[in-house]
Motif scaffolding. Structure first.
Motif, PDB file in Angstrom:
ATOM      1  N   LYS A 149      45.359  -9.866  20.727  1.00  9.58           N
ATOM      2  CA  LYS A 149      45.707  -9.360  19.397  1.00  9.58           C
ATOM      3  C   LYS A 149      47.206  -9.139  19.215  1.00  9.58           C
ATOM      4  CE  LYS A 149      41.528  -7.395  17.440  1.00  9.58           C
ATOM      5  NZ  LYS A 149      40.942  -6.243  16.725  1.00  9.58           N
ATOM      6  N   VAL A 207      49.005 -12.435  18.196  1.00 12.70           N
ATOM      7  CA  VAL A 207      48.518 -13.233  17.066  1.00 12.70           C
ATOM      8  C   VAL A 207      49.620 -13.530  16.063  1.00 12.70           C
ATOM      9  CG1 VAL A 207      47.046 -13.140  15.015  1.00 12.70           C
ATOM     10  CG2 VAL A 207      46.099 -12.557  17.251  1.00 12.70           C
ATOM     11  N   LEU A 208      50.448 -12.533  15.754  1.00 12.36           N
ATOM     12  CA  LEU A 208      51.459 -12.700  14.713  1.00 12.36           C
ATOM     13  C   LEU A 208      52.695 -13.401  15.248  1.00 12.36           C
ATOM     14  CD1 LEU A 208      51.295  -9.270  12.835  1.00 12.36           C
ATOM     15  CD2 LEU A 208      50.419 -11.481  12.056  1.00 12.36           C
ATOM     16  N   HIS A 260      55.548 -15.895   8.174  1.00 12.41           N
ATOM     17  CA  HIS A 260      54.712 -15.119   9.081  1.00 12.41           C
ATOM     18  C   HIS A 260      53.401 -15.866   9.250  1.00 12.41           C
ATOM     19  CE1 HIS A 260      57.172 -11.440   9.397  1.00 12.41           C
ATOM     20  NE2 HIS A 260      57.611 -11.827   8.212  1.00 12.41           N
ATOM     21  N   ALA A 270      49.567 -15.938  11.285  1.00 11.60           N
ATOM     22  CA  ALA A 270      48.525 -15.309  12.097  1.00 11.60           C
ATOM     23  C   ALA A 270      47.769 -16.428  12.788  1.00 11.60           C
ATOM     24  CB  ALA A 270      47.591 -14.466  11.228  1.00 11.60           C
ATOM     25  N   SER A 329      45.089 -18.384  14.976  1.00  9.26           N
ATOM     26  CA  SER A 329      43.678 -18.317  15.347  1.00  9.26           C
ATOM     27  C   SER A 329      43.467 -18.695  16.808  1.00  9.26           C
ATOM     28  CB  SER A 329      42.853 -19.249  14.450  1.00  9.26           C
ATOM     29  OG  SER A 329      41.512 -19.303  14.879  1.00  9.26           O
ATOM     30  N   ASP A 379      50.287  -7.568   8.446  1.00  8.74           N
ATOM     31  CA  ASP A 379      49.130  -7.242   9.271  1.00  8.74           C
ATOM     32  C   ASP A 379      48.122  -8.383   9.161  1.00  8.74           C
ATOM     33  OD1 ASP A 379      47.537  -5.829  10.990  1.00  8.74           O
ATOM     34  OD2 ASP A 379      46.955  -4.281   9.543  1.00  8.74           O
ATOM     35  N   PHE A 380      47.095  -8.340   9.978  1.00  7.67           N
ATOM     36  CA  PHE A 380      46.070  -9.376   9.944  1.00  7.67           C
ATOM     37  C   PHE A 380      44.736  -8.760  10.356  1.00  7.67           C
ATOM     38  CE2 PHE A 380      47.038  -9.184  14.395  1.00  7.67           C
ATOM     39  CZ  PHE A 380      45.852  -9.496  15.028  1.00  7.67           C
ATOM     40  N   ARG A 387      41.082 -10.369  12.195  1.00  9.55           N
ATOM     41  CA  ARG A 387      40.411 -11.514  12.792  1.00  9.55           C
ATOM     42  C   ARG A 387      38.920 -11.336  12.561  1.00  9.55           C
ATOM     43  NH1 ARG A 387      42.602 -13.229  18.510  1.00  9.55           N
ATOM     44  NH2 ARG A 387      42.054 -11.091  19.088  1.00  9.55           N
ATOM     45  N   LEU A 435      41.230 -16.154  10.459  1.00  5.26           N
ATOM     46  CA  LEU A 435      42.229 -15.109  10.276  1.00  5.26           C
ATOM     47  C   LEU A 435      42.527 -14.873   8.796  1.00  5.26           C
ATOM     48  CD1 LEU A 435      43.744 -13.754  12.781  1.00  5.26           C
ATOM     49  CD2 LEU A 435      42.589 -15.897  13.277  1.00  5.26           C
ATOM     50  N   LEU A 468      45.721 -12.941   6.645  1.00  6.65           N
ATOM     51  CA  LEU A 468      47.063 -12.387   6.790  1.00  6.65           C
ATOM     52  C   LEU A 468      47.416 -11.565   5.558  1.00  6.65           C
ATOM     53  CD1 LEU A 468      49.712 -12.384   8.497  1.00  6.65           C
ATOM     54  CD2 LEU A 468      50.358 -14.479   7.269  1.00  6.65           C
TER      55      LEU A 468
END
Length: 248
Positions: free
Chosen positions: A9, A12-13, A84, A86, A88, A112-113, A115, A128, A130
């Motif tokens: 996690k 991810v970004l 940005h 996110a 997968s 933020d994201f 999943r 995902l 975002l």
């Protein structure tokens, strides 16, 4: 052996580039939404991306690909944008990653994201969503880019939409929610509209919409809609891009 790896996690970004604008935009926001099919039709994809994405305030992508081509396109032809992503999953063979991305002329105040708690059948990959918040002279705006689960049961599909809705429900201001919702049957389409209608999100009817299968959608709240259309002549992806113009 599975050919991909799901990132932790905290990994991810990803951020690429810096926003060139420091001032708030005008009251009008131009938004471009596209499932880019991982740029697989490279010989025509880049020209279409430049032509239709250029000058937009926000670019929302699904199936964005971090390889040796797409980020270079962002850096060179959209150098004033901040991106940005996110992610997968990563392909083990070449370490390329794919996911959803938001490119903007403006620096978000928060990113933020989420999943999806369920994963695709067969591939077992998550999808995902975002979330980017922007503060335009005291007015907060939430921009959401999503790619919703495809090969799952109706129950898992519905639950993934409730996960997105729960996050949006914590935000009081104007919202743009757009992306590939994988609504390939009527039941999915009705479930989607019902869930987001409860958040006072308006589902936009798109001009020039000759799509037989309507998978990509835009919802808004707190905006006047000036334009919402499908670019149905663009063939460099298996999805047509959408262009939206909104007024705060």
């Amino acid at each position: 052996m599975v050919p991909f790896k799901i990132p932790d996690k905290e990994k991810v970004l990803m951020k690429i580039g810096e926003a060139g604008e420091v001032l708030a935009p005008t009251s009008e926001l131009n938004i471009f939404v596209w499932n880019v099919y991982k740029g697989q039709r490279a010989h025509i994809f880049e020209n279409d991306f430049r032509k239709h994405g250029s000058g937009k305030d926000f670019i929302l992508l699904q199936e964005a690909l971090v390889d040796n081509k797409m980020p270079l396109l962002w850096k060179q032809d959209f150098s004033s944008y901040e991106w940005h992503l996110a992610q997968s999953f990563h392909y083990k063979k070449n370490q390329n990653s794919t996911g959803v991305a938001i490119g903007s002329k403006y620096t978000p105040s928060a990113v933020d994201f989420i999943r999806s708690s369920s994963r695709e059948l067969f591939w077992l990959t998550p999808k995902l969503t975002l979330f980017s918040e922007f503060d335009f002279e005291g007015k907060k705006v939430l921009v959401v880019c999503t790619h919703v689960l495809n090969f799952v049961t109706t129950g898992a599909f519905t639950n993934s939409l409730y996960e997105i809705a729960a996050r949006i429900s914590t935000f009081d201001g104007p919202v743009v929610l757009a992306g590939d919702f994988n609504t390939w049957n009527v039941k999915r389409h009705l479930i989607m509209k019902s869930i987001f209608r409860d958040l006072n999100l308006e589902h936009l009817d798109l001009e020039n919409d000759g799509r037989l299968l309507k998978l990509d959608h835009v919802f808004v709240r707190g905006f006047d809609v000036l334009k919402a259309e499908v670019h149905s002549s663009v063939l460099s992806s298996d999805h047509f891009p959408l262009e939206i113009k909104l007024k705060l």
